[in-house]
Motif scaffolding. Structure first.
Motif, PDB file in Angstrom:
ATOM      1  N   HIS A 336      17.522  -6.023   5.522  1.00  0.00           N
ATOM      2  CA  HIS A 336      16.505  -6.217   4.484  1.00  0.00           C
ATOM      3  C   HIS A 336      15.107  -6.085   5.092  1.00  0.00           C
ATOM      4  CE1 HIS A 336      14.109  -8.258   1.344  1.00  0.00           C
ATOM      5  NE2 HIS A 336      13.578  -8.925   2.353  1.00  0.00           N
ATOM      6  N   TYR A 337      14.908  -6.733   6.221  1.00  0.00           N
ATOM      7  CA  TYR A 337      13.613  -6.682   6.914  1.00  0.00           C
ATOM      8  C   TYR A 337      13.240  -5.238   7.244  1.00  0.00           C
ATOM      9  CZ  TYR A 337      10.311  -7.387  10.831  1.00  0.00           C
ATOM     10  OH  TYR A 337       9.233  -7.340  11.683  1.00  0.00           O
ATOM     11  N   ALA A 338      14.217  -4.493   7.773  1.00  0.00           N
ATOM     12  CA  ALA A 338      13.968  -3.089   8.123  1.00  0.00           C
ATOM     13  C   ALA A 338      13.627  -2.278   6.877  1.00  0.00           C
ATOM     14  CB  ALA A 338      15.189  -2.508   8.826  1.00  0.00           C
ATOM     15  N   SER A 339      14.346  -2.523   5.785  1.00  0.00           N
ATOM     16  CA  SER A 339      14.115  -1.740   4.567  1.00  0.00           C
ATOM     17  C   SER A 339      12.732  -2.012   3.990  1.00  0.00           C
ATOM     18  CB  SER A 339      15.193  -2.064   3.530  1.00  0.00           C
ATOM     19  OG  SER A 339      15.067  -3.390   3.043  1.00  0.00           O
ATOM     20  N   ILE A 342      10.231  -0.080   6.141  1.00  0.00           N
ATOM     21  CA  ILE A 342      10.314   1.356   5.867  1.00  0.00           C
ATOM     22  C   ILE A 342       9.668   1.690   4.529  1.00  0.00           C
ATOM     23  CG2 ILE A 342      11.897   3.269   5.423  1.00  0.00           C
ATOM     24  CD1 ILE A 342      13.832   1.856   7.418  1.00  0.00           C
ATOM     25  N   ALA A 343       9.993   0.899   3.494  1.00  0.00           N
ATOM     26  CA  ALA A 343       9.417   1.135   2.169  1.00  0.00           C
ATOM     27  C   ALA A 343       7.900   0.968   2.192  1.00  0.00           C
ATOM     28  CB  ALA A 343      10.036   0.179   1.159  1.00  0.00           C
ATOM     29  N   GLY A 344       7.415   0.123   3.094  1.00  0.00           N
ATOM     30  CA  GLY A 344       5.976  -0.100   3.196  1.00  0.00           C
ATOM     31  C   GLY A 344       5.247   0.966   3.987  1.00  0.00           C
ATOM     32  N   GLY A 345       5.995   1.933   4.543  1.00  0.00           N
ATOM     33  CA  GLY A 345       5.355   3.048   5.242  1.00  0.00           C
ATOM     34  C   GLY A 345       5.304   2.924   6.751  1.00  0.00           C
ATOM     35  N   GLU A 346       5.954   1.909   7.330  1.00  0.00           N
ATOM     36  CA  GLU A 346       5.960   1.788   8.787  1.00  0.00           C
ATOM     37  C   GLU A 346       6.711   2.979   9.382  1.00  0.00           C
ATOM     38  OE1 GLU A 346       4.331   0.142  10.695  1.00  0.00           O
ATOM     39  OE2 GLU A 346       4.181  -2.001  10.249  1.00  0.00           O
ATOM     40  N   ASN A 347       6.197   3.526  10.500  1.00  0.00           N
ATOM     41  CA  ASN A 347       6.871   4.670  11.107  1.00  0.00           C
ATOM     42  C   ASN A 347       8.098   4.201  11.892  1.00  0.00           C
ATOM     43  OD1 ASN A 347       6.278   4.342  14.075  1.00  0.00           O
ATOM     44  ND2 ASN A 347       4.177   4.372  13.307  1.00  0.00           N
ATOM     45  N   PRO A 348       9.058   5.099  12.133  1.00  0.00           N
ATOM     46  CA  PRO A 348      10.315   4.724  12.795  1.00  0.00           C
ATOM     47  C   PRO A 348      10.133   4.020  14.134  1.00  0.00           C
ATOM     48  CG  PRO A 348      10.488   6.923  11.867  1.00  0.00           C
ATOM     49  CD  PRO A 348       9.043   6.516  11.726  1.00  0.00           C
ATOM     50  N   LYS A 349       9.131   4.411  14.902  1.00  0.00           N
ATOM     51  CA  LYS A 349       8.926   3.798  16.216  1.00  0.00           C
ATOM     52  C   LYS A 349       8.573   2.322  16.080  1.00  0.00           C
ATOM     53  CE  LYS A 349       6.476   4.468  20.592  1.00  0.00           C
ATOM     54  NZ  LYS A 349       5.508   5.320  21.340  1.00  0.00           N
ATOM     55  N   VAL A 350       7.735   1.989  15.111  1.00  0.00           N
ATOM     56  CA  VAL A 350       7.361   0.590  14.892  1.00  0.00           C
ATOM     57  C   VAL A 350       8.565  -0.209  14.412  1.00  0.00           C
ATOM     58  CG1 VAL A 350       5.955  -0.969  13.490  1.00  0.00           C
ATOM     59  CG2 VAL A 350       4.943   1.105  14.451  1.00  0.00           C
ATOM     60  N   VAL A 351       9.333   0.362  13.487  1.00  0.00           N
ATOM     61  CA  VAL A 351      10.521  -0.325  12.970  1.00  0.00           C
ATOM     62  C   VAL A 351      11.495  -0.590  14.112  1.00  0.00           C
ATOM     63  CG1 VAL A 351      12.491  -0.142  11.404  1.00  0.00           C
ATOM     64  CG2 VAL A 351      10.258   0.705  10.683  1.00  0.00           C
ATOM     65  N   LEU A 370      17.232   5.328   4.152  1.00  0.00           N
ATOM     66  CA  LEU A 370      16.067   4.570   3.700  1.00  0.00           C
ATOM     67  C   LEU A 370      14.776   5.328   3.999  1.00  0.00           C
ATOM     68  CD1 LEU A 370      17.027   0.919   4.730  1.00  0.00           C
ATOM     69  CD2 LEU A 370      17.340   2.063   2.535  1.00  0.00           C
ATOM     70  N   PHE A 371      14.746   6.015   5.140  1.00  0.00           N
ATOM     71  CA  PHE A 371      13.573   6.835   5.443  1.00  0.00           C
ATOM     72  C   PHE A 371      13.462   7.997   4.454  1.00  0.00           C
ATOM     73  CE2 PHE A 371      13.731   4.815   9.672  1.00  0.00           C
ATOM     74  CZ  PHE A 371      12.394   4.494   9.805  1.00  0.00           C
ATOM     75  N   ALA A 372      14.617   8.520   3.999  1.00  0.00           N
ATOM     76  CA  ALA A 372      14.600   9.585   3.005  1.00  0.00           C
ATOM     77  C   ALA A 372      13.997   9.088   1.701  1.00  0.00           C
ATOM     78  CB  ALA A 372      16.020  10.106   2.772  1.00  0.00           C
ATOM     79  N   GLU A 373      14.345   7.839   1.321  1.00  0.00           N
ATOM     80  CA  GLU A 373      13.765   7.259   0.113  1.00  0.00           C
ATOM     81  C   GLU A 373      12.264   7.062   0.278  1.00  0.00           C
ATOM     82  OE1 GLU A 373      15.939   3.716  -0.548  1.00  0.00           O
ATOM     83  OE2 GLU A 373      17.836   4.742  -0.979  1.00  0.00           O
ATOM     84  N   ALA A 374      11.846   6.693   1.501  1.00  0.00           N
ATOM     85  CA  ALA A 374      10.420   6.503   1.768  1.00  0.00           C
ATOM     86  C   ALA A 374       9.672   7.830   1.660  1.00  0.00           C
ATOM     87  CB  ALA A 374      10.221   5.887   3.153  1.00  0.00           C
ATOM     88  N   GLU A 375      10.322   8.916   2.054  1.00  0.00           N
ATOM     89  CA  GLU A 375       9.701  10.228   1.918  1.00  0.00           C
ATOM     90  C   GLU A 375       9.458  10.563   0.448  1.00  0.00           C
ATOM     91  OE1 GLU A 375      12.268  12.945   3.836  1.00  0.00           O
ATOM     92  OE2 GLU A 375      11.788  12.278   5.874  1.00  0.00           O
ATOM     93  N   GLU A 376      10.414  10.224  -0.396  1.00  0.00           N
ATOM     94  CA  GLU A 376      10.250  10.478  -1.825  1.00  0.00           C
ATOM     95  C   GLU A 376       9.095   9.654  -2.387  1.00  0.00           C
ATOM     96  OE1 GLU A 376      10.615  12.425  -5.144  1.00  0.00           O
ATOM     97  OE2 GLU A 376      11.860  12.828  -3.382  1.00  0.00           O
ATOM     98  N   GLN A 377       8.961   8.424  -1.866  1.00  0.00           N
ATOM     99  CA  GLN A 377       7.844   7.583  -2.281  1.00  0.00           C
ATOM    100  C   GLN A 377       6.512   8.238  -1.894  1.00  0.00           C
ATOM    101  OE1 GLN A 377       7.656   4.996  -4.111  1.00  0.00           O
ATOM    102  NE2 GLN A 377       5.539   4.363  -3.772  1.00  0.00           N
ATOM    103  N   THR A 378       6.482   8.866  -0.706  1.00  0.00           N
ATOM    104  CA  THR A 378       5.270   9.568  -0.266  1.00  0.00           C
ATOM    105  C   THR A 378       4.925  10.682  -1.237  1.00  0.00           C
ATOM    106  OG1 THR A 378       5.729   9.083   2.057  1.00  0.00           O
ATOM    107  CG2 THR A 378       4.251  10.926   1.599  1.00  0.00           C
TER     108      THR A 378
END
Length: 421
Positions: A336-339, A342-351, A370-378
């Protein structure tokens, strides 16, 4: 430099010794006629002398040439160490060289005893062939009925044994070279969202479980990390939490503090104000023990005893049942924390850093969807930002099937137009 010795004849015969009846001008030794005649001798890179027996002088001389050449090119292989039994390599060479904590080494020892030693333990390490390596990997799912990520993880450990054997000059090449590892099947992550997490927290029958659940959703700590959280690792003024150790259980030893598996696990997690308030209020209401082995432990059972992993899991599952949601695992709070990050725009390295993963690739493999969903949000954010005044929704550009270009259209009022220089 190596040299060749004639075993069947004395190199420095005593005066008056009788001549060999078979070889003119030679004096027979006690080994005459027994075994192979020619012995090659050379020093390995470690300074130790190696010997080998050959039928002809040419074969012995060729061996010297080959070994001296391999030393110069750095491709020299110790012929004696290749005879080492697989079991000896695993427990006497590979395991001590593994850079991890003792508890993890015990886990590795168990894996080897269950899946490798019964198959190859008594074999010389140089005798394992690539075909056998592939067949052994298949046994993980057929004979041992492993599933999920376990076949890949088990195979990676065993493959690392043979990789070290190559680096240690025991074998020239690993039998697993060219053999594809078992497919890594990562489970689909479906973590609870914020609303569900709040519902679960609301069903806690004690502050202990409510605060631990919400804090874990805000920090992504592993079970052993949050159960082993001590006040000396909290800096509420600067709103940070240092993760340097964990609480573990071992049969016959009970619960105790232990280090983290990898250096990447040691990390500092930024706390939001909600997490700071939760911790401050909880510590004020339930002061940690001040003496004993678990002095400073934030979350304890009555009497200052540490919380067991099964106890925490049981309490969390009961909260899920009362909340009317599916039976999430405690580890799902970490997802949940990771999601949320990710949804908030944190890059993979920070996560990856926040979670204490060893590398970004591992993080991407678990949370790729989840990163794919974040891309759609972008994309949605960009569409909304570039929408013309009065548009109720944006439409994607349509490409011409004949030219493959975006069709020309009259610019809307207020839109940018190209200016020819």
């Amino acid at each position: 430099m190596g040299y060749v010795v004639d075993r069947w004849h004395l190199s420095r015969p005593p005066a008056g010794a009788p001549e060999c009846g078979e070889h003119k001008g030679k004096v027979a030794s006690a080994a005459h006629g027994k075994g192979k005649r020619w012995q090659s001798r050379y020093d390995g890179p470690d300074g130790k002398e190696r010997t080998a027996l050959w039928r002809t002088l040419a074969e012995a001389q060729n061996e010297i040439t080959k070994q001296e050449g391999s030393k110069l090119t750095g491709s020299w292989i110790d012929p004696d160490r290749g005879k080492t039994k697989v079991e000896t390599v695993v427990f006497n060479i590979w395991l001590p060289a593994t850079a991890t904590i003792e508890r993890t080494k015990r886990e590795y020892r168990g894996v080897m005893k269950r899946y490798l030693i019964p198959e190859w333990g008594s074999r010389e390490i140089r005798s394992i062939r690539p075909s056998e390596a592939g067949a052994w990997q298949n046994l993980l799912t057929t004979k041992y009925e492993l599933s999920g990520t376990t076949p890949n993880r088990t195979a990676r450990l065993v493959r690392s044994v043979f990789t070290l054997a190559v680096l240690d000059r025991m074998i020239p090449i690993s039998p697993f070279a060219g053999v594809k590892a078992p497919t890594l099947v990562e489970p689909q992550i479906d973590p609870p969202d914020v609303e569900i997490a709040r519902r679960i927290v609301g069903e806690a029958h004690h502050d202990r479980w409510a605060v631990m659940t919400e804090l874990d959703a805000l920090t992504g700590l592993r079970s052993g990390e949050i159960r082993g959280l001590c006040v000396d690792k909290l800096n509420l003024l600067h709103r940070t939490l240092d993760v340097h150790r964990q609480l573990v259980y071992e049969a016959g030893k009970g619960q105790y503090f232990d280090g983290l598996k990898t250096g990447a696990g040691r990390r500092t997690i930024p706390l939001n104000q909600r997490a700071v308030d939760l911790l401050a209020q909880y510590i004020a209401k339930y002061p940690p023990p001040t003496a004993g082995e678990f002095a400073g432990l934030v979350f304890t059972m009555p009497g200052g005893k540490p919380i067991g992993e099964s106890t925490l899991d049981s309490a969390f599952k009961a909260m899920c049942r009362k909340a009317g949601v599916k039976p999430y695992r405690w580890h799902d709070l970490r997802h949940h924390y990771a999601s949320v990050l990710i949804a908030g725009g944190e890059n993979p390295k920070v996560v990856s850093k926040r979670l204490g993963h060893k590398d970004v690739a591992f993080t991407m493999r678990i949370y790729a969807h989840l990163f794919a969903e974040a891309e759609e949000q972008t994309r949605s954010v960009l569409d909304a930002a570039w929408a013309a005044p009065g548009d109720t929704q944006t439409k994607p550009a349509e490409f011409s099937r004949s030219t493959g270009r975006i069709p020309e259209s009259r610019p809307r009022k207020g839109a940018l137009t190209q200016v020819n220089a």
